[in-house]
Design a protein around this motif. Structure first.
Motif, short mmCIF file in Angstrom:
data_model
loop_
_atom_site.label_atom_id
_atom_site.label_comp_id
_atom_site.label_asym_id
_atom_site.label_seq_id
_atom_site.Cartn_x
_atom_site.Cartn_y
_atom_site.Cartn_z
N LYS A 152 4.62 -8.75 6.37
CA LYS A 152 5.28 -7.57 5.81
C LYS A 152 4.92 -7.47 4.32
O LYS A 152 5.72 -7.81 3.44
CB LYS A 152 6.79 -7.63 6.01
CG LYS A 152 7.46 -6.27 5.86
CD LYS A 152 8.84 -6.25 6.48
CE LYS A 152 9.40 -4.83 6.47
NZ LYS A 152 10.70 -4.75 7.15
N THR A 153 3.72 -6.98 4.07
CA THR A 153 3.21 -6.94 2.72
C THR A 153 3.45 -5.57 2.09
O THR A 153 3.81 -4.60 2.75
CB THR A 153 1.69 -7.23 2.67
OG1 THR A 153 0.99 -6.09 3.17
CG2 THR A 153 1.33 -8.44 3.50
N LEU A 154 3.22 -5.52 0.78
CA LEU A 154 3.30 -4.25 0.05
C LEU A 154 2.11 -3.37 0.35
O LEU A 154 2.06 -2.21 -0.08
CB LEU A 154 3.41 -4.51 -1.45
CG LEU A 154 4.62 -5.35 -1.87
CD1 LEU A 154 4.61 -5.56 -3.38
CD2 LEU A 154 5.92 -4.71 -1.43
N ASN A 155 1.15 -3.87 1.11
CA ASN A 155 0.01 -3.09 1.57
C ASN A 155 0.44 -2.35 2.83
O ASN A 155 0.01 -2.66 3.94
CB ASN A 155 -1.15 -4.05 1.88
CG ASN A 155 -2.50 -3.38 1.81
OD1 ASN A 155 -2.68 -2.31 2.37
ND2 ASN A 155 -3.43 -4.01 1.13
N TYR A 156 1.29 -1.35 2.65
CA TYR A 156 2.05 -0.74 3.76
C TYR A 156 1.76 0.75 3.91
O TYR A 156 2.51 1.48 4.56
CB TYR A 156 3.54 -0.96 3.46
CG TYR A 156 4.45 -1.03 4.67
CD1 TYR A 156 4.35 -2.07 5.59
CD2 TYR A 156 5.44 -0.07 4.87
CE1 TYR A 156 5.20 -2.14 6.68
CE2 TYR A 156 6.30 -0.14 5.96
CZ TYR A 156 6.17 -1.18 6.86
OH TYR A 156 7.01 -1.26 7.94
N GLY A 157 0.65 1.19 3.30
CA GLY A 157 0.37 2.61 3.25
C GLY A 157 0.18 3.27 4.60
O GLY A 157 0.65 4.40 4.82
N ASP A 158 -0.53 2.62 5.53
CA ASP A 158 -0.73 3.21 6.86
C ASP A 158 0.61 3.54 7.52
O ASP A 158 0.77 4.61 8.12
CB ASP A 158 -1.50 2.23 7.76
CG ASP A 158 -3.00 2.41 7.67
OD1 ASP A 158 -3.45 3.41 7.07
OD2 ASP A 158 -3.74 1.56 8.20
N ASN A 159 1.55 2.62 7.41
CA ASN A 159 2.85 2.82 8.04
C ASN A 159 3.62 3.96 7.41
O ASN A 159 4.23 4.79 8.12
CB ASN A 159 3.67 1.53 7.94
CG ASN A 159 3.01 0.35 8.62
OD1 ASN A 159 1.93 -0.07 8.21
ND2 ASN A 159 3.63 -0.18 9.64
N ILE A 160 3.62 4.02 6.09
CA ILE A 160 4.37 5.05 5.39
C ILE A 160 3.80 6.44 5.68
O ILE A 160 4.54 7.39 5.96
CB ILE A 160 4.38 4.79 3.87
CG1 ILE A 160 5.12 3.48 3.58
CG2 ILE A 160 5.02 5.95 3.12
CD1 ILE A 160 6.56 3.45 4.04
N LEU A 161 2.48 6.57 5.63
CA LEU A 161 1.87 7.87 5.92
C LEU A 161 2.11 8.28 7.36
O LEU A 161 2.35 9.46 7.65
CB LEU A 161 0.37 7.81 5.62
CG LEU A 161 -0.02 7.70 4.14
CD1 LEU A 161 -1.54 7.58 4.00
CD2 LEU A 161 0.50 8.89 3.34
#
Length: 243
Positions: free
Chosen positions: A117-126
């Motif tokens: 669960k990293t801060l590299n979470y852009g795919d999920n947010i978009l």
């Protein structure tokens, strides 16, 4: 709030946890910290968060603990933040259940970022933001082999012949805290599942730490009219954490 620039802030090499607050207490805190600290160690980040540190923060916050739906922990190499956020899943949402569809974006089962669960979470947010335009609540990712993985903010489960099934971690998913709760408190089996298998399923539900267990009414073109399993699991969860 002083935030220092490091690889977490600049490149997403940091971790976060979102923890349900119930009657002023964090639910399944030990499991959240276990996952958080394991991921920090995996990425070589020399930080840890302890139960004592969380309890000290909650003691300082006082009444805020009872009025906030969730506690968010955010940790990078040089930063450790304890934040509040609201609970987005109302009883009205739970009563109507979720409508899901498949995402055109594939989950990368070969990437280490998929499993933490990293801060590299852009795919999920978009992906989650994109649901607003499609009149759905969540998208479901497939991996490069066409296997079902997870939702943009949830883990997914099915029921067939009375048995609960969920995708194996190796398919490419974040092993959620509520997913662990289901696996340890029910007859649940990890399987490799494909979209065509969904036609044979009797029930579907998704989980995360804030919603608990959410019945799914539709996934793609497949409608689900039963939700007894999801309702029973959610009732059991609330009973376990009455505080």
């Amino acid at each position: 709030m002083n935030i220092q620039l490091d690889d977490g802030v600049q490149f997403g090499l940091g971790m976060f946890e979102t923890i349900l607050m119930k009657h002023g207490k964090p639910v399944l805190l030990d499991w959240h910290l276990e996952r958080l600290n394991a991921s920090l160690a995996f990425f070589g980040i020399e930080q840890m968060v302890t139960v004592q540190q969380v309890e000290e923060f909650l003691q300082q916050e006082g009444e805020a603990c009872f009025h906030s739906g969730a506690l968010k922990l955010l940790v990078t190499e040089k930063n450790r933040l304890f934040l509040w956020r609201q609970h987005p899943y109302t009883k009205e949402v739970l009563d109507r259940g979720f409508s899901l569809d498949y995402s055109p974006v594939l989950r990368n089962e070969t990437s280490v970022f998929t499993y933490h669960k990293t801060l590299n979470y852009g795919d999920n947010i978009l992906a989650k933001r994109g649901t607003r335009e499609k009149a759905i609540d969540e998208v479901v990712f497939l991996n490069s082999r066409g296997e079902i993985c997870e939702g943009s903010t949830t883990n997914i489960f099915f029921v067939k012949d009375g048995t609960i099934l969920t995708p194996a971690v190796s398919c490419g998913l974040l092993p959620g805290v509520m997913r662990r709760y289901i696996l340890e408190n029910s007859d649940c089996q990890e399987r490799i599942l494909y979209p065509e298998d969904v036609e044979e399923m009797e029930e579907c539900f998704v989980t995360n730490s804030l919603m608990g267990v959410m019945p799914v009414r539709r996934l793609g073109n497949r409608e689900f009219r039963k939700s007894a399993t999801a309702e029973a699991l959610l009732a059991g969860f609330h009973k376990d954490f009455t505080f």
